[in-house]
Design an enzyme around this catalytic site. Structure first.
Site, PDB file in Angstrom:
ATOM      1  N   GLU A  65       0.374  -1.440   0.208  1.00  0.00           N
ATOM      2  CA  GLU A  65       0.269  -0.212  -0.136  1.00  0.00           C
ATOM      3  C   GLU A  65       0.764   1.056  -0.276  1.00  0.00           C
ATOM      4  OE1 GLU A  65      -1.841  -3.312   2.287  1.00  0.00           O
ATOM      5  OE2 GLU A  65       0.044  -2.160   1.895  1.00  0.00           O
ATOM      6  N   CYS A  91      -2.203  -4.033   7.614  1.00  0.00           N
ATOM      7  CA  CYS A  91      -1.788  -4.181   8.501  1.00  0.00           C
ATOM      8  C   CYS A  91      -2.071  -3.027   9.473  1.00  0.00           C
ATOM      9  CB  CYS A  91      -0.556  -4.990   8.397  1.00  0.00           C
ATOM     10  SG  CYS A  91       0.652  -3.156   8.090  1.00  0.00           S
ATOM     11  N   ALA A 169       9.920 -39.083  -5.175  1.00  0.00           N
ATOM     12  CA  ALA A 169       9.985 -39.061  -6.823  1.00  0.00           C
ATOM     13  C   ALA A 169      10.643 -41.551  -6.841  1.00  0.00           C
ATOM     14  CB  ALA A 169      11.923 -38.440  -7.088  1.00  0.00           C
ATOM     15  N   ALA A 179      16.426 -52.954  -5.516  1.00  0.00           N
ATOM     16  CA  ALA A 179      17.062 -54.484  -4.515  1.00  0.00           C
ATOM     17  C   ALA A 179      18.046 -54.335  -3.973  1.00  0.00           C
ATOM     18  CB  ALA A 179      16.530 -55.463  -4.654  1.00  0.00           C
ATOM     19  N   ASP A 215      22.856 -42.244   1.912  1.00  0.00           N
ATOM     20  CA  ASP A 215      22.768 -40.824   0.957  1.00  0.00           C
ATOM     21  C   ASP A 215      23.879 -40.331   0.581  1.00  0.00           C
ATOM     22  OD1 ASP A 215      20.753 -42.880  -0.434  1.00  0.00           O
ATOM     23  OD2 ASP A 215      19.110 -41.390  -0.144  1.00  0.00           O
ATOM     24  N   GLU A 282      11.949 -34.534   2.197  1.00  0.00           N
ATOM     25  CA  GLU A 282      12.158 -34.762   0.757  1.00  0.00           C
ATOM     26  C   GLU A 282      12.606 -36.616   1.016  1.00  0.00           C
ATOM     27  OE1 GLU A 282      15.892 -33.600  -1.860  1.00  0.00           O
ATOM     28  OE2 GLU A 282      13.586 -31.963  -2.513  1.00  0.00           O
ATOM     29  N   GLY A 284      13.944 -40.073   3.959  1.00  0.00           N
ATOM     30  CA  GLY A 284      13.295 -41.093   3.033  1.00  0.00           C
ATOM     31  C   GLY A 284      11.836 -40.725   3.252  1.00  0.00           C
ATOM     32  N   PRO A 285      10.862 -42.610   3.473  1.00  0.00           N
ATOM     33  CA  PRO A 285       9.775 -43.422   3.724  1.00  0.00           C
ATOM     34  C   PRO A 285       9.795 -43.404   5.095  1.00  0.00           C
ATOM     35  CG  PRO A 285      11.260 -45.217   2.609  1.00  0.00           C
ATOM     36  CD  PRO A 285      12.590 -44.006   2.947  1.00  0.00           C
ATOM     37  N   ALA A 290       5.919 -40.949   8.854  1.00  0.00           N
ATOM     38  CA  ALA A 290       5.867 -40.526   9.684  1.00  0.00           C
ATOM     39  C   ALA A 290       4.914 -39.292   9.446  1.00  0.00           C
ATOM     40  CB  ALA A 290       7.104 -39.492  10.942  1.00  0.00           C
TER      41      ALA A 290
END
Length: 355
Positions: A65, A91, A169, A179, A215, A282, A284-285, A290
């Site tokens: 503004e 505001c 991904a 595996a 990783d 990102e 992991g699993p 969670a």
């Protein structure tokens, strides 16, 4: 041109609606990672002519503004009797800058059209303050579009926690590694660059200690030529184990933060204290599961590669779901081809309302 003076107090004129959409475009020019919201403002004269425009350029700079009023003044326009069209309620508090309400009152603005009412209790009350000064205020115009522009900020303020995007991904059959543990590269370069650009738009990226140790990711946001983006999010590691001294996470990039907890709620509390509005989970699993079990995922970005493995690590660990009736269902918002891959953006389906 339609005059704004003929507009009923409880509706926006076509000119005001068009000005609000212009204000949305202006707001998008602001920084996506700033602790303050992205806001745009357009000033209209009594006959509906645009006399000033502004947007918030980041914390510590003039609000939209005030920027629009300065723009009008620089062009020699008189703002008395003008209409201010704003994407977020002005505001009514003093922080690094003064209250926008006082600036509008001092400028002689007659009417204010607002898209989204401010959910921040520290800054709210602007509409009431303006009405107390006899200024006509219309709020809630194109509110859904206004919330989209505000993005994660509005969700974070309303829920008093960071907005959480879960990034996956994977192959078409939901695997993130073969595996033998190999995982580079499942998706192609176009999808990977899109993911790096997403990192550059968030405040923090989180991975679990398992992913960090296995990783050894750097969790940086990089441009197409491999250089670092100008904005680097916090790099957050969730879990109890220590990182190696030579971990890539200790290299160039955003600040490294370790949250020694397995509770996603505690993670969000710790990050909110650091001013994080948007968290990208990102991997992991285990960490993904969670956050999903805790009901703390607001959006899923699933990068899917046309690849089948048939075995290997799943993108998400056990959610405790034993029947299809208990499946966590998502609503697809966007499907975007990225080279050979596809990005699916989805949000959790809201719980059914009891009749």
């Amino acid at each position: 041109m339609t005059s704004t003076t003929s507009t009923r107090a409880d509706s926006a004129s076509p000119v005001e609606t068009a000005a609000l959409r212009r204000a949305f475009d202006l707001a998008r020019r602001g920084p996506a990672m700033d602790p303050n919201p992205r806001v745009g403002c357009v000033l209209l004269s009594a006959d509906g002519t645009t006399i000033g425009e502004g947007w918030h350029r980041g914390a510590g700079t003039p609000h939209a503004e005030v920027a629009a009023l300065a723009d009008a003044a620089a062009q020699g326009h008189d703002t008395h009797g003008a209409t201010a069209v704003v994407t977020l309620e002005p505001c009514n508090h003093t922080g690094r800058t003064g209250p926008c309400t006082e600036a509008l009152v001092a400028a002689g603005v007659r009417r204010v059209v607002v898209s989204v009412e401010d959910p921040n209790p520290l800054a709210a009350g602007g509409a009431a303050r303006l009405r107390a000064e006899g200024i006509d205020v219309l709020a809630g115009v194109l509110a859904d579009e206004g919330r989209q522009v505000l993005g994660a900020w509005v969700h974070a303020v309303e829920r008093d926690r960071p907005f959480v995007t879960l990034k996956i991904a994977s192959t078409l059959d939901g695997r993130i590694a073969a595996a033998d543990g190999s995982s580079r590269w499942i998706t192609g370069p176009v999808a990977r660059q899109h993911a790096h650009d997403l990192r550059a738009e968030v405040d923090a990226i989180a991975v679990g200690t398992g992913t960090a140790l296995t990783d050894d990711p750097s969790l940086t946001a990089r441009t197409a030529d491999g250089s670092l983006h100008g904005h680097q999010p916090l790099r957050v590691v969730v879990g109890l184990r220590d990182l190696r001294d030579d971990a890539a996470l200790r290299g160039p990039g955003g600040e490294l933060v370790q949250v020694r907890s397995h509770d996603p709620h505690e993670v969000l509390v710790a990050l909110a204290a650091r001013g994080v509005r948007h968290l990208l989970v990102e991997g992991g699993p285990t960490l993904a599961a969670a956050f999903l079990r805790a009901g703390l995922v607001d959006e899923v970005h699933a990068y899917l590669a046309p690849v089948l493995l048939g075995a290997g690590r799943p993108a998400v660990d056990d959610l405790g779901i034993t029947s299809i009736d208990g499946a966590l269902r998502l609503v697809t918002r966007t499907v975007l081809p990225l080279g050979p891959d596809v990005l699916v953006v989805a949000t959790p389906e809201p719980p059914a309302q009891e009749s």
